[in-house]
Design an enzyme around this catalytic site. Structure first.
Site, PDB file in Angstrom:
ATOM      1  N   GLN A 168     -48.457 -47.715 -29.675  1.00 54.24           N
ATOM      2  CA  GLN A 168     -48.936 -48.856 -28.722  1.00 54.24           C
ATOM      3  C   GLN A 168     -50.238 -49.389 -29.472  1.00 54.24           C
ATOM      4  OE1 GLN A 168     -49.768 -47.078 -24.905  1.00 54.24           O
ATOM      5  NE2 GLN A 168     -47.937 -47.589 -24.194  1.00 54.24           N
TER       6      GLN A 168
ATOM      7  N   CYS B  84     -49.688 -50.148 -12.916  1.00 52.06           N
ATOM      8  CA  CYS B  84     -49.609 -48.760 -13.811  1.00 52.06           C
ATOM      9  C   CYS B  84     -49.493 -47.677 -12.669  1.00 52.06           C
ATOM     10  CB  CYS B  84     -50.935 -48.880 -14.549  1.00 52.06           C
ATOM     11  SG  CYS B  84     -50.991 -47.214 -15.645  1.00 52.06           S
ATOM     12  N   THR B  85     -48.480 -46.824 -13.037  1.00 56.24           N
ATOM     13  CA  THR B  85     -48.377 -45.903 -11.990  1.00 56.24           C
ATOM     14  C   THR B  85     -49.514 -44.910 -11.787  1.00 56.24           C
ATOM     15  OG1 THR B  85     -45.904 -45.759 -12.968  1.00 56.24           O
ATOM     16  CG2 THR B  85     -46.853 -43.757 -11.610  1.00 56.24           C
ATOM     17  N   GLU B  86     -50.266 -44.599 -12.852  1.00 55.73           N
ATOM     18  CA  GLU B  86     -51.375 -43.783 -12.630  1.00 55.73           C
ATOM     19  C   GLU B  86     -52.389 -44.337 -11.627  1.00 55.73           C
ATOM     20  OE1 GLU B  86     -49.596 -42.690 -16.588  1.00 55.73           O
ATOM     21  OE2 GLU B  86     -50.307 -44.579 -15.845  1.00 55.73           O
TER      22      GLU B  86
ATOM     23  N   MET C 136     -44.935 -40.806 -19.914  1.00 57.11           N
ATOM     24  CA  MET C 136     -45.832 -41.852 -20.301  1.00 57.11           C
ATOM     25  C   MET C 136     -46.700 -42.358 -19.203  1.00 57.11           C
ATOM     26  SD  MET C 136     -43.062 -43.657 -22.438  1.00 57.11           S
ATOM     27  CE  MET C 136     -41.694 -43.570 -21.048  1.00 57.11           C
TER      28      MET C 136
ATOM     29  N   THR D 210     -42.753 -46.016 -16.450  1.00 55.14           N
ATOM     30  CA  THR D 210     -43.969 -46.652 -16.750  1.00 55.14           C
ATOM     31  C   THR D 210     -43.747 -48.313 -16.758  1.00 55.14           C
ATOM     32  OG1 THR D 210     -45.540 -47.111 -18.909  1.00 55.14           O
ATOM     33  CG2 THR D 210     -43.042 -46.575 -19.227  1.00 55.14           C
ATOM     34  N   ASN D 211     -44.868 -48.891 -16.567  1.00 53.45           N
ATOM     35  CA  ASN D 211     -44.951 -50.319 -16.616  1.00 53.45           C
ATOM     36  C   ASN D 211     -45.161 -50.795 -17.978  1.00 53.45           C
ATOM     37  OD1 ASN D 211     -45.453 -51.974 -13.744  1.00 53.45           O
ATOM     38  ND2 ASN D 211     -46.238 -49.961 -13.649  1.00 53.45           N
ATOM     39  N   THR D 212     -46.073 -50.229 -18.763  1.00 53.24           N
ATOM     40  CA  THR D 212     -46.510 -50.920 -19.983  1.00 53.24           C
ATOM     41  C   THR D 212     -45.188 -51.120 -20.835  1.00 53.24           C
ATOM     42  OG1 THR D 212     -48.633 -50.177 -20.026  1.00 53.24           O
ATOM     43  CG2 THR D 212     -47.864 -50.825 -21.858  1.00 53.24           C
TER      44      THR D 212
END
Length: 227
Positions: free
Chosen positions: A52, A194-196, A10, A83-85
């Site tokens: 989501q 957010c990791t990205e 994700m 993932t953060n979300t």
């Protein structure tokens, strides 16, 4: 060292970053050729992203809880969600397993305890919904998020570019401007929630410290695995 279970996918770009950081941190602490004993279960981000968009968070929680149970059954002795979300459904995961679940917001809050007001960048869900803000508030930290249209810009860059492994110079410049406006509103630091986002910006893009929640999450997990 205890075996770390990773719920990934994700996006896979995020999972790759977690895997890299996990093994770098393990080698930094143990030296030599040490790697982190780990298990990675990759879910289909297309399915999660649709849930989501359509607000089916309960179903998302069920899917990720199943993933956590699978990891535990395969030998994971603690679990990370890459993932953060999707920490919005962290309670469903925690309730599904007997081994520790390492919560990214708690780890980040402990590392930012010296700040009073911090900016937050992430997906629209992370920036607008209470699961991140409320948990940080429990640690005495106030979060400030971008105004519109900056929230839309931040969100769209994540989903339309970064999760598809696209890193655009124009988006980096736009993120710099967004972060500067957060600083103008009193942010003493900015959480990359957010990791990205770490693929796009770094410390040179901000006048205040950038808090890499992914790195903090990994460092916390390695510490627990070695405890």
């Amino acid at each position: 060292m205890r075996t770390i279970g990773l719920i990934g996918g994700m996006s896979w770009e995020s999972s790759a970053e977690y895997y890299r950081l996990l093994n770098e941190e393990t080698r930094r602490r143990l030296g030599g050729h040490h790697c982190a004993p780990s298990l990675l279960l990759t879910v289909d981000f297309a399915e999660i992203e649709e849930l989501q968009r359509t607000g089916q968070w309960e179903r998302s929680g069920e899917l990720l809880a199943d993933a956590a149970r699978t990891l535990e059954g395969a030998g994971a002795e603690l679990v990370l969600l890459c993932t953060n979300t999707m920490h919005k459904v962290a309670d469903a995961i925690t309730d599904a397993i007997r081994v520790p679940f390492v919560h990214i917001v708690d780890a980040t809050a402990r590392k930012t305890a010296g700040y009073r007001k911090i900016g937050l960048l992430g997906t629209r869900f992370t920036m607008e919904q209470g699961f991140y803000r409320d948990r940080m508030r429990e640690h005495g930290i106030e979060l400030v998020v971008p105004d519109e249209p900056d929230r839309t810009l931040v969100h769209d860059v994540i989903y339309q570019e970064l999760t598809k492994n696209r890193v655009e110079p124009a988006s980096r410049a736009a993120y710099r401007d967004v972060m500067a406006r957060l600083v103008d509103r009193g942010a003493e630091a900015v959480i990359l929630g957010c990791t990205e986002i770490t693929l796009l910006v770094d410390a040179s893009d901000s006048t205040v410290p950038l808090i890499d929640s992914t790195r903090i999450h990994v460092e916390t997990a390695v510490g627990l695995a070695l405890d």
